[in-house]
Design a protein around this motif. Structure first.
Motif, mmCIF file in Angstrom:
data_model
loop_
_atom_site.group_PDB
_atom_site.id
_atom_site.type_symbol
_atom_site.label_atom_id
_atom_site.label_comp_id
_atom_site.label_asym_id
_atom_site.label_seq_id
_atom_site.Cartn_x
_atom_site.Cartn_y
_atom_site.Cartn_z
ATOM 1 N N TYR A 1 61.241 -26.707 21.917
ATOM 2 C CA TYR A 1 61.061 -25.439 22.619
ATOM 3 C C TYR A 1 60.181 -24.509 21.783
ATOM 4 O O TYR A 1 60.090 -24.645 20.556
ATOM 5 N N TRP A 2 59.579 -23.517 22.438
ATOM 6 C CA TRP A 2 58.560 -22.706 21.767
ATOM 7 C C TRP A 2 59.108 -21.677 20.792
ATOM 8 O O TRP A 2 58.346 -21.015 20.091
ATOM 9 N N ASP A 3 60.408 -21.529 20.690
ATOM 10 C CA ASP A 3 60.939 -20.517 19.764
ATOM 11 C C ASP A 3 60.762 -20.907 18.309
ATOM 12 O O ASP A 3 60.912 -20.067 17.421
ATOM 13 N N THR A 4 60.438 -22.184 18.036
ATOM 14 C CA THR A 4 60.179 -22.598 16.651
ATOM 15 C C THR A 4 58.693 -22.550 16.300
ATOM 16 O O THR A 4 58.321 -22.892 15.172
ATOM 17 N N HIS A 5 57.869 -22.144 17.232
ATOM 18 C CA HIS A 5 56.427 -22.021 16.968
ATOM 19 C C HIS A 5 56.194 -20.912 15.948
ATOM 20 O O HIS A 5 56.872 -19.879 15.968
ATOM 21 N N PRO A 6 55.232 -21.085 15.027
ATOM 22 C CA PRO A 6 54.982 -20.053 14.003
ATOM 23 C C PRO A 6 54.738 -18.659 14.572
ATOM 24 O O PRO A 6 55.174 -17.664 13.979
ATOM 25 N N PHE A 7 54.062 -18.571 15.720
ATOM 26 C CA PHE A 7 53.825 -17.250 16.298
ATOM 27 C C PHE A 7 55.136 -16.605 16.725
ATOM 28 O O PHE A 7 55.366 -15.417 16.480
ATOM 29 N N HIS A 8 56.013 -17.358 17.373
ATOM 30 C CA HIS A 8 57.284 -16.781 17.785
ATOM 31 C C HIS A 8 58.145 -16.408 16.589
ATOM 32 O O HIS A 8 58.885 -15.423 16.637
ATOM 33 N N LEU A 9 58.068 -17.186 15.530
ATOM 34 C CA LEU A 9 58.823 -16.829 14.335
ATOM 35 C C LEU A 9 58.340 -15.487 13.786
ATOM 36 O O LEU A 9 59.146 -14.637 13.393
ATOM 37 N N ARG A 10 57.036 -15.265 13.791
ATOM 38 C CA ARG A 10 56.499 -13.977 13.364
ATOM 39 C C ARG A 10 56.886 -12.872 14.336
ATOM 40 O O ARG A 10 57.230 -11.758 13.942
ATOM 41 N N ALA B 1 46.819 -24.378 30.014
ATOM 42 C CA ALA B 1 48.204 -24.838 29.909
ATOM 43 C C ALA B 1 48.996 -24.493 31.164
ATOM 44 O O ALA B 1 49.715 -25.336 31.721
ATOM 45 N N VAL B 2 48.886 -23.265 31.625
ATOM 46 C CA VAL B 2 49.655 -22.822 32.794
ATOM 47 C C VAL B 2 49.180 -23.542 34.052
ATOM 48 O O VAL B 2 49.995 -23.992 34.881
ATOM 49 N N ASP B 3 47.875 -23.681 34.225
ATOM 50 C CA ASP B 3 47.357 -24.392 35.390
ATOM 51 C C ASP B 3 47.812 -25.858 35.372
ATOM 52 O O ASP B 3 48.087 -26.448 36.424
ATOM 53 N N GLY B 4 47.903 -26.437 34.180
ATOM 54 C CA GLY B 4 48.386 -27.808 34.069
ATOM 55 C C GLY B 4 49.839 -27.929 34.495
ATOM 56 O O GLY B 4 50.238 -28.903 35.150
ATOM 57 N N TYR B 5 50.646 -26.941 34.148
ATOM 58 C CA TYR B 5 52.050 -26.929 34.556
ATOM 59 C C TYR B 5 52.166 -26.811 36.070
ATOM 60 O O TYR B 5 52.945 -27.541 36.710
ATOM 61 N N LEU B 6 51.391 -25.915 36.656
ATOM 62 C CA LEU B 6 51.420 -25.759 38.106
ATOM 63 C C LEU B 6 50.989 -27.054 38.795
ATOM 64 O O LEU B 6 51.625 -27.507 39.759
ATOM 65 N N ALA C 1 63.230 -30.825 36.530
ATOM 66 C CA ALA C 1 63.521 -31.184 35.137
ATOM 67 C C ALA C 1 62.660 -30.379 34.170
ATOM 68 O O ALA C 1 63.130 -29.956 33.105
ATOM 69 N N ALA C 2 61.406 -30.152 34.544
ATOM 70 C CA ALA C 2 60.535 -29.350 33.682
ATOM 71 C C ALA C 2 61.075 -27.940 33.523
ATOM 72 O O ALA C 2 60.899 -27.311 32.468
ATOM 73 N N ALA C 3 61.749 -27.434 34.550
ATOM 74 C CA ALA C 3 62.310 -26.080 34.498
ATOM 75 C C ALA C 3 63.514 -25.984 33.578
ATOM 76 O O ALA C 3 64.026 -24.881 33.340
ATOM 77 N N LEU C 4 63.975 -27.116 33.041
ATOM 78 C CA LEU C 4 65.156 -27.079 32.179
ATOM 79 C C LEU C 4 64.919 -26.396 30.837
ATOM 80 O O LEU C 4 65.861 -26.240 30.054
ATOM 81 N N THR C 5 63.699 -25.959 30.580
ATOM 82 C CA THR C 5 63.518 -25.107 29.398
ATOM 83 C C THR C 5 64.380 -23.858 29.508
ATOM 84 O O THR C 5 64.678 -23.215 28.503
ATOM 85 N N GLU C 6 64.812 -23.515 30.740
ATOM 86 C CA GLU C 6 65.690 -22.356 30.901
ATOM 87 C C GLU C 6 67.064 -22.586 30.275
ATOM 88 O O GLU C 6 67.821 -21.637 30.078
ATOM 89 N N ASP D 1 60.575 -36.864 30.093
ATOM 90 C CA ASP D 1 59.143 -36.639 29.883
ATOM 91 C C ASP D 1 58.707 -35.306 30.479
ATOM 92 O O ASP D 1 57.858 -34.603 29.911
ATOM 93 N N ALA D 2 59.279 -34.950 31.641
ATOM 94 C CA ALA D 2 58.916 -33.686 32.288
ATOM 95 C C ALA D 2 59.337 -32.500 31.436
ATOM 96 O O ALA D 2 58.577 -31.532 31.274
ATOM 97 N N LEU D 3 60.545 -32.561 30.881
ATOM 98 C CA LEU D 3 61.005 -31.467 30.030
ATOM 99 C C LEU D 3 60.195 -31.392 28.749
ATOM 100 O O LEU D 3 59.838 -30.291 28.290
ATOM 101 N N ALA D 4 59.860 -32.543 28.167
ATOM 102 C CA ALA D 4 59.016 -32.545 26.970
ATOM 103 C C ALA D 4 57.638 -31.961 27.276
ATOM 104 O O ALA D 4 57.083 -31.184 26.483
ATOM 105 N N PHE D 5 57.086 -32.329 28.435
ATOM 106 C CA PHE D 5 55.793 -31.783 28.845
ATOM 107 C C PHE D 5 55.849 -30.264 28.954
ATOM 108 O O PHE D 5 54.956 -29.559 28.477
ATOM 109 N N LYS D 6 56.905 -29.740 29.584
ATOM 110 C CA LYS D 6 57.022 -28.285 29.733
ATOM 111 C C LYS D 6 57.111 -27.612 28.370
ATOM 112 O O LYS D 6 56.512 -26.539 28.155
ATOM 113 N N CYS D 7 57.858 -28.206 27.448
ATOM 114 C CA CYS D 7 57.917 -27.637 26.098
ATOM 115 C C CYS D 7 56.530 -27.605 25.467
ATOM 116 O O CYS D 7 56.151 -26.632 24.805
#
Length: 233
Positions: free
Chosen positions: A25-34, A126-131, A144-149, A211-217
């Motif tokens: 998930y994106w909360d471990t990304h360096p930008f989010h940590l900052r 990235a967003v267009d790819g998700y859509l 399944a991709a929405a399970l990032t929630e 795979d769908a959830l990994a893709f969304k992450c």
């Protein structure tokens, strides 16, 4: 769990495998940590808010795509709640309207957010790819991709706490989006998980859901890559 799904998992093991993707998930990304530690400048924080607007705009369309691809009336009726939840009401309450209040709270104008002048190419891609994924893949893979929630409510609660502590220049009115979204995400994620567990039966479908959830992450982290390096417009 490591490796591909070679044989069908029990419901419990499948649920655990989905939860195991938490580390992507994106909360471990360096930008989010900052962002959460107070290390972002006001322009960096504004860039995140402005770019995230493009993602917010996508959500109703991806939910509509899931509904359009789903043959089950009971699921379509249930999922359709998300359309108004994300778009907000006709009198500009909730959803997108709340995000524009956040934008103003961090010092952006509504015009510069809605005309998307700050949205980077990387975020658009990235967003267009998700859509596109949700429009073209089976409905249950979009779900399944929405399970990032599953991962987002605690993260959003931490964000509000951290921002109040580190960015006292933000107008508190801007936190309405997160305060409204957190309880919705907790409720929605539980039901979303049930749908995936119920309808992703067999090894192939379970692997597709993982795979769908990994893709969304990866989509979310790619967005942050673009925001972090921010000059690729």
């Amino acid at each position: 769990m490591t490796g591909p799904v070679a044989r069908p998992l029990t419901r419990e093991r499948f649920a655990a495998a989905l939860h195991d993707l938490r580390g992507r998930y994106w909360d471990t990304h360096p930008f989010h940590l900052r962002l959460h530690s107070g290390g972002c400048t006001p322009p960096e924080l504004r860039r995140w808010v402005a770019n995230r607007w493009y993602y917010q705009l996508c959500l109703t369309r991806k939910n509509a795509a899931i509904i359009a691809n789903c043959p089950l009336p009971e699921v379509r009726r249930e999922w359709s709640r998300r359309l108004a939840q994300q778009d907000g009401t006709a009198d500009d309450r909730g959803g997108l309207a709340d995000w524009l209040v956040l934008a103003e709270a961090v010092g952006l104008t509504r015009e510069e957010v809605t005309d998307q002048r700050h949205v980077t190419r990387g975020v658009r891609f990235a967003v267009d790819g998700y859509l596109h994924f949700c429009q073209t893949r089976p409905w249950i893979e979009g779900v399944a991709a929405a399970l990032t929630e599953m991962f987002s409510p605690d993260h959003m609660a931490q964000r509000v706490t951290a921002w109040r502590e580190h960015y006292d220049w933000i107008d508190p009115a801007g936190y309405a989006y997160f305060e409204h979204r957190i309880p919705d995400a907790r409720r929605d994620s539980a039901r979303t998980l049930e749908l995936v567990l119920d309808h992703s039966t067999g090894a192939a479908r379970q692997q597709a859901a993982l795979d769908a959830l990994a893709f969304k992450c990866d989509v979310l982290r790619a967005m942050l890559d673009a925001v972090d390096y921010g000059a690729d417009r």
